[in-house]
Design a protein around this motif. Structure first.
Motif, PDB file in Angstrom:
ATOM      1  N   ASP A  40       0.818  -1.216   0.000  1.00  0.00           N
ATOM      2  CA  ASP A  40       0.000   0.000   0.000  1.00  0.00           C
ATOM      3  C   ASP A  40       0.847   1.258   0.000  1.00  0.00           C
ATOM      4  N   ASP A  41       0.178   2.408   0.033  1.00  0.00           N
ATOM      5  CA  ASP A  41       0.857   3.697  -0.040  1.00  0.00           C
ATOM      6  C   ASP A  41       1.412   4.143   1.297  1.00  0.00           C
ATOM      7  N   LEU A  42       1.244   3.334   2.343  1.00  0.00           N
ATOM      8  CA  LEU A  42       1.673   3.711   3.684  1.00  0.00           C
ATOM      9  C   LEU A  42       3.020   3.102   4.062  1.00  0.00           C
ATOM     10  N   ARG A  43       3.208   1.814   3.743  1.00  0.00           N
ATOM     11  CA  ARG A  43       4.419   1.107   4.163  1.00  0.00           C
ATOM     12  C   ARG A  43       5.065   0.301   3.047  1.00  0.00           C
ATOM     13  N   GLY A  44       4.514   0.344   1.847  1.00  0.00           N
ATOM     14  CA  GLY A  44       4.950  -0.634   0.854  1.00  0.00           C
ATOM     15  C   GLY A  44       4.354  -1.976   1.229  1.00  0.00           C
ATOM     16  N   TRP A  45       5.157  -3.025   1.262  1.00  0.00           N
ATOM     17  CA  TRP A  45       4.650  -4.324   1.705  1.00  0.00           C
ATOM     18  C   TRP A  45       4.390  -4.299   3.208  1.00  0.00           C
ATOM     19  N   ASP A  46       3.170  -4.584   3.604  1.00  0.00           N
ATOM     20  CA  ASP A  46       2.826  -4.661   5.027  1.00  0.00           C
ATOM     21  C   ASP A  46       2.902  -6.128   5.432  1.00  0.00           C
ATOM     22  N   THR A  47       3.985  -6.487   6.072  1.00  0.00           N
ATOM     23  CA  THR A  47       4.263  -7.903   6.343  1.00  0.00           C
ATOM     24  C   THR A  47       4.310  -8.214   7.832  1.00  0.00           C
ATOM     25  N   ALA A  48       3.456  -7.566   8.606  1.00  0.00           N
ATOM     26  CA  ALA A  48       3.405  -7.888  10.034  1.00  0.00           C
ATOM     27  C   ALA A  48       3.144  -9.384  10.200  1.00  0.00           C
ATOM     28  N   PRO A  49       3.934 -10.089  11.007  1.00  0.00           N
ATOM     29  CA  PRO A  49       3.737 -11.538  11.142  1.00  0.00           C
ATOM     30  C   PRO A  49       2.410 -11.852  11.821  1.00  0.00           C
ATOM     31  N   TYR A  50       1.908 -13.038  11.552  1.00  0.00           N
ATOM     32  CA  TYR A  50       0.651 -13.477  12.161  1.00  0.00           C
ATOM     33  C   TYR A  50       0.937 -14.022  13.554  1.00  0.00           C
ATOM     34  N   LEU A  51       0.390 -13.359  14.558  1.00  0.00           N
ATOM     35  CA  LEU A  51       0.570 -13.760  15.959  1.00  0.00           C
ATOM     36  C   LEU A  51      -0.741 -14.221  16.579  1.00  0.00           C
TER      37      LEU A  51
END
Length: 689
Positions: free
Chosen positions: A226-237
């Motif tokens: 997206d336009d905010l962070r590029g790839w948003d890849t926060a891990p699944y917790l």
């Protein structure tokens, strides 16, 4: 998701007429830094409370000053063609997918990122490290095993690539970067073991007539660029999700005696349903009441039949961020029509009536149990559609199984043992997620209040609406005390310093009960905005506009704040700061009542102090000795100039009692000083004879 303190009473009480019409033109003073830690005796600082606020997301060509998508707003698209097969005895799912990913961004992409949520069940996962007790009690799986990844060239030829797997994420390095306005197509093959009941959102649950497979997060899914962070890849917790939109065409192969119900429209009814089932389904499409498609006798027969081979169930769901399904020989199935305009379930197919459906085992049968589920589904979808935004998909399904209380587009997973009001509340809440975040695609992993809180707010209104309030007010007793007034229920949360502000990222482990904030406080904030600050007419119009312009897009909290301000015609920075960015609360005191020249007939003045950092509009009620009552709203802006305010009333009968917030409409954290009865006025000389 389940485990919420729904908006217990807030949206079920009559709205104060005076407050519904209140208009607050908040006076802003010069911007001020956050105040230093001071003792309560020093009081609130108006320069801080009313200072302009800098929202985290900047205004630009992608996001406009009025909170709407900008002229160059974009989001990428992911279309899926999925085939999965379930080996029921082995609890094993095998799949292959073809993903068509379109880069609508202005950036050239060198890599692609996908999400592999099944990897949370691995012994070495970050989620397992974050929740050791859960996995210690139940064990682990090997997670999602990626068998093959291949890019497809222009001629459909496969070019094998080696992915990089990092916890619950997978990266694919592209040999040729993906330019703006370009598309890449690739395939992924995988398999994994479906966890038992301890899997929660994706689980195998035993029932009297066989296992129930609730299958979600079952395929590699594109992460969001997206336009905010590029790839948003926060891990699944173990939290929630953030996904792009596209069409999902999927087939599920299961033992021949299984029923499969999944997100979207079933395209091959003739291949998988009996003539009797198709007849009952046709009846359901014309019926306001539920029609049993598979009854108890049907499933008891099916559960004892040996499966003769397999059947493939074909589903299609357009413009969705995800799909999920349930498969079992143990499920009853009933349905009724949705009173909504028909939609075409897939290209080139004729529009068909839409359906509210429920599937559940015999354990769920009961006149106040799952026999009423489809009634609740039908009400929820129709009510939310008429109130906020039209439901877009062919079916809405409630599943009675393990009881994770979890939502996916078009289908929700609830508990086979749910009954009475609990079943209504959980059904309405989970289906309400069809609007937040399934239609309005906010980032759940970072801003939980934008899905759980917004949804809890609208489903509390649905509780009041259903069957003349049969299950109103909505409550579940999770946040003691349950006083019957939400303004009092939430005071404990507002006074406890353990809680992090609502704007704290959902990826950061919070202090206190997450649900107290993202569900209850977030929902109650909207109720305050609706009933005490803007009034229902202004709020509802703005909220509908927010849903409409951000449908199938990715809004941020800043977009929401800006749109509500712009549409409602108010500067609400003082409210956003106090309720969302900080944990502030209102606290008023009625200090004194004085008569002009000690004569009530000449007038009365009431001195009020503001002791709180969130000065909400507050009602002052004055009861005279002659029984007359005067009520007036003290608006927020009076506190921009200081913490003391004097209200002057006309002369008349002496005051018997005056009180602030007599209806407990706002969460004043100290009510001990909200009421006062003046001393009787001195007797006149004439009256002494």
């Amino acid at each position: 998701m389940r485990i919420s303190k729904p908006l217990c009473r807030a949206a079920t009480k009559p709205l104060l007429k005076a407050s519904a019409a209140t208009g607050l033109a908040t006076l802003l003073v010069a911007a001020a830094p956050p105040p230093a830690q001071t003792g309560p005796e020093q009081g609130p600082k108006p320069a801080h409370i009313f200072a302009p606020i800098d929202y985290p997301t900047a205004i630009n060509r992608y996001r406009s000053a009025d909170g709407t998508p900008g002229p160059d707003y974009w989001h990428n698209r992911a279309d899926y063609r999925i085939d999965v097969a379930l080996d029921a005895p082995a609890h094993r799912l095998t799949g292959q997918e073809t993903i068509t990913y379109r880069n609508n961004s202005p950036s050239t992409l060198n890599v692609l990122w996908l999400q592999l949520e099944q990897n949370i069940y691995r012994e070495t996962s970050r989620g397992a490290a974050a929740m050791p007790a859960r996995f210690k009690a139940h064990g682990h799986t090997e997670g999602m095993q990626i068998d093959r990844v291949a890019l497809l060239d222009a001629h459909g030829k496969e070019i094998a690539v080696t992915p990089l797997i990092s916890d619950t994420r997978m990266q694919i390095a592209l040999p040729t970067p993906l330019a703006p306005a370009s598309t890449v197509k690739f395939t992924v093959s995988w398999h994994y073991e479906v966890p038992g009941t301890w899997g929660g959102r994706t689980a195998v649950t035993p029932s009297r007539n066989g296992d129930i497979f609730e299958i979600a997060q079952f395929y590699p899914r594109m992460a969001v660029f997206d336009d905010l962070r590029g790839w948003d890849t926060a891990p699944y917790l173990g939290g929630e999700f953030y996904l792009d939109y596209g069409d999902i065409d999927y087939r599920v192969t299961v033992p021949s005696n299984f029923l499969v119900v999944g997100s979207g429209a079933l395209l091959n009814e003739k291949d998988v349903l009996t003539a009797q089932e198709r007849q009952h389904l046709a009846q359901a499409r014309m019926s306001e009441k539920r029609v049993l498609i598979r009854n108890q006798a049907d499933i008891e027969t099916a559960s004892h039949l040996s499966a003769k081979g397999t059947r493939s169930w074909h589903f299609f769901m357009p413009n969705t961020r995800d799909v999920a399904f349930v498969a079992s020989a143990a499920l009853l199935w009933d349905a009724a029509k949705l009173d909504l305009p028909p939609v075409a379930p897939a290209p080139r197919l004729k529009p068909t009536p839409r359906l509210a459906m429920s599937v559940y085992p015999v354990e769920g049968i009961g006149p106040q149990a799952w026999d009423r589920s489809t009634e609740y589904v039908k009400h929820s979808i129709e009510y939310f559609s008429s109130s906020w935004y039209p439901y877009p998909w062919a079916t809405a399904i409630n599943v009675g199984g393990h009881g994770a209380g979890m939502e996916y587009p078009g289908i929700v997973f609830d508990g086979m043992q749910d009954r009475d009001a609990k079943l209504f509340w959980i059904t309405t809440h989970e289906l309400g997620h069809g609007w937040f975040p399934m239609i309005v695609g906010s980032n759940e992993r970072r801003h939980g209040f934008m899905d759980e809180g917004f949804n809890t707010f609208i489903d509390s209104l649905a509780s009041r609406h259903f069957n003349k309030g049969e299950f109103a007010p909505k409550q579940d007793g999770e946040y003691a005390p349950d006083t019957g007034k939400p303004a009092d229920d939430i005071v404990k949360i507002l006074k406890d310093p353990v809680y992090d502000p609502l704007m704290t990222s959902s990826t950061i482990p919070g202090h206190g009960n997450r649900h107290a904030m993202t569900y209850f406080k977030a929902a109650y904030g909207l109720e305050l905005l609706r009933s005490q600050i803007l009034g229902p007419e202004r709020f509802d119009r703005a909220f509908r506009h927010y849903i409409a312009v951000w449908a199938y897009k990715h809004p941020t909290p800043s977009d929401f704040f800006r749109l509500m301000e712009s549409d409602a015609g108010e500067d609400l920075s003082w409210f956003w700061r106090g309720w969302y960015f900080e944990n502030r609360s209102p606290d008023y005191a009625l200090d004194a009542i004085n008569y002009t020249d000690k004569d009530p007939k000449r007038g009365v003045s009431l001195t009020i102090s503001n002791k709180g950092w969130l000065p909400l509009p507050v009602t002052l009620a004055v009861t005279r000795e002659d029984g007359s009552v005067e009520r007036l709203i003290i608006p927020t802006e009076v506190w921009s100039g200081g913490n003391t305010h004097v209200v002057t009333l006309k002369g008349g009968s002496p005051v018997r009692r005056a009180s602030l917030d007599p209806d407990h409409a706002i969460p004043d954290i100290d009510r001990s000083n909200d009421a006062l009865s003046p001393a009787p006025p001195p007797s006149s000389p004439a009256s002494s004879h």
